[in-house]
Design a protein around this motif. Structure first.
Motif, mmCIF file in Angstrom:
data_model
loop_
_atom_site.group_PDB
_atom_site.id
_atom_site.type_symbol
_atom_site.label_atom_id
_atom_site.label_comp_id
_atom_site.label_asym_id
_atom_site.label_seq_id
_atom_site.Cartn_x
_atom_site.Cartn_y
_atom_site.Cartn_z
ATOM 1 N N LEU A 72 4.324 2.103 2.759
ATOM 2 C CA LEU A 72 3.703 1.699 1.679
ATOM 3 C C LEU A 72 4.393 0.421 0.938
ATOM 4 C CD1 LEU A 72 2.420 5.045 0.047
ATOM 5 C CD2 LEU A 72 0.877 3.421 1.577
ATOM 6 N N THR A 73 3.801 -0.726 0.931
ATOM 7 C CA THR A 73 4.463 -1.750 0.012
ATOM 8 C C THR A 73 3.847 -2.189 -1.206
ATOM 9 O OG1 THR A 73 5.137 -2.525 2.457
ATOM 10 C CG2 THR A 73 5.348 -4.013 0.610
ATOM 11 N N PHE A 74 4.755 -2.113 -2.140
ATOM 12 C CA PHE A 74 4.170 -3.029 -3.440
ATOM 13 C C PHE A 74 4.916 -4.095 -3.909
ATOM 14 C CE2 PHE A 74 3.140 1.547 -3.442
ATOM 15 C CZ PHE A 74 2.009 1.447 -3.787
ATOM 16 N N THR B 241 11.515 6.628 -10.025
ATOM 17 C CA THR B 241 11.039 5.582 -9.638
ATOM 18 C C THR B 241 11.692 5.166 -8.077
ATOM 19 O OG1 THR B 241 10.728 4.569 -11.740
ATOM 20 C CG2 THR B 241 11.022 3.008 -9.971
ATOM 21 N N CYS C 256 7.530 5.565 -0.430
ATOM 22 C CA CYS C 256 6.732 4.385 0.229
ATOM 23 C C CYS C 256 7.210 3.971 1.249
ATOM 24 C CB CYS C 256 6.823 3.264 -1.215
ATOM 25 S SG CYS C 256 5.708 3.856 -2.573
ATOM 26 N N THR D 188 3.693 -3.688 -11.497
ATOM 27 C CA THR D 188 2.107 -3.393 -11.953
ATOM 28 C C THR D 188 1.349 -2.536 -11.016
ATOM 29 O OG1 THR D 188 2.323 -5.066 -13.577
ATOM 30 C CG2 THR D 188 -0.080 -4.039 -13.055
ATOM 31 N N GLU D 189 1.441 -3.179 -9.409
ATOM 32 C CA GLU D 189 0.671 -2.315 -8.408
ATOM 33 C C GLU D 189 1.208 -1.187 -8.095
ATOM 34 O OE1 GLU D 189 1.064 -4.674 -5.046
ATOM 35 O OE2 GLU D 189 -0.558 -6.120 -5.751
ATOM 36 N N PHE D 190 2.615 -0.864 -8.366
ATOM 37 C CA PHE D 190 3.293 0.314 -8.017
ATOM 38 C C PHE D 190 3.043 1.491 -9.220
ATOM 39 C CE2 PHE D 190 6.990 2.813 -8.787
ATOM 40 C CZ PHE D 190 7.199 3.638 -7.674
ATOM 41 N N GLU E 258 -3.961 11.372 -12.795
ATOM 42 C CA GLU E 258 -3.150 10.252 -11.901
ATOM 43 C C GLU E 258 -1.677 10.117 -12.195
ATOM 44 O OE1 GLU E 258 -4.834 8.635 -15.760
ATOM 45 O OE2 GLU E 258 -5.661 9.938 -14.041
ATOM 46 N N ASP F 32 0.158 1.497 -11.119
ATOM 47 C CA ASP F 32 -1.099 2.058 -10.878
ATOM 48 C C ASP F 32 -1.305 2.972 -9.901
ATOM 49 O OD1 ASP F 32 -1.911 0.110 -12.982
ATOM 50 O OD2 ASP F 32 -2.647 -1.279 -11.582
ATOM 51 N N ALA F 33 -0.615 2.697 -8.877
ATOM 52 C CA ALA F 33 -0.905 3.572 -7.765
ATOM 53 C C ALA F 33 -0.303 4.907 -8.010
ATOM 54 C CB ALA F 33 -0.201 2.906 -6.546
ATOM 55 N N PHE F 34 0.776 5.079 -8.864
ATOM 56 C CA PHE F 34 1.521 6.435 -8.970
ATOM 57 C C PHE F 34 1.055 6.961 -10.263
ATOM 58 C CE2 PHE F 34 3.722 4.964 -5.309
ATOM 59 C CZ PHE F 34 3.770 6.278 -4.628
#
Length: 102
Positions: free
Chosen positions: A70-72, A58, A65, A76-78, A17, A80-82
């Motif tokens: 894609l929206t973050f 980044t 995105c 933290t969400e960003f 991941e 986790d996604a990458f």
């Protein structure tokens, strides 16, 4: 002397991941003109290079995105996604703050 900006990525890395961020990070080293030293000491030049590579990585991922809808809403969400490791979190937070103008 001509520089060879070749980027090698181990796609079989144990933490699969993390590969997207690693790839963007290594591309950033090449784009930043870093020398490509494998010196992992904690000297200030190395730290500055790593910070700049993480920051640019980044921004590369955020541009991806934007281009793909894609929206973050938070870093933290960003992350986790990458698959971005927590040790790079301060850089991600800084880029998010710059992006939203805090």
């Amino acid at each position: 002397m001509e520089l060879n900006n070749t980027v090698y990525i181990n796609t079989n890395y144990i933490n699969e991941e993390e590969v997207p961020f690693q790839f963007a990070h290594e591309i950033s080293h090449a784009l930043n003109g870093d020398k490509g030293s494998n010196n992992f000491s904690a000297n200030s030049v190395y730290s500055k290079e790593e910070y700049k590579a993480n920051k640019r990585a980044t921004k590369i991922l955020l541009e991806y995105c934007d281009l793909n809808g894609l929206t973050f809403y938070n870093s933290t969400e960003f992350m986790d996604a990458f698959g971005i490791p927590s040790k790079a979190g301060y850089v991600i937070d800084n880029v998010f703050e710059e992006k939203i103008g805090i």
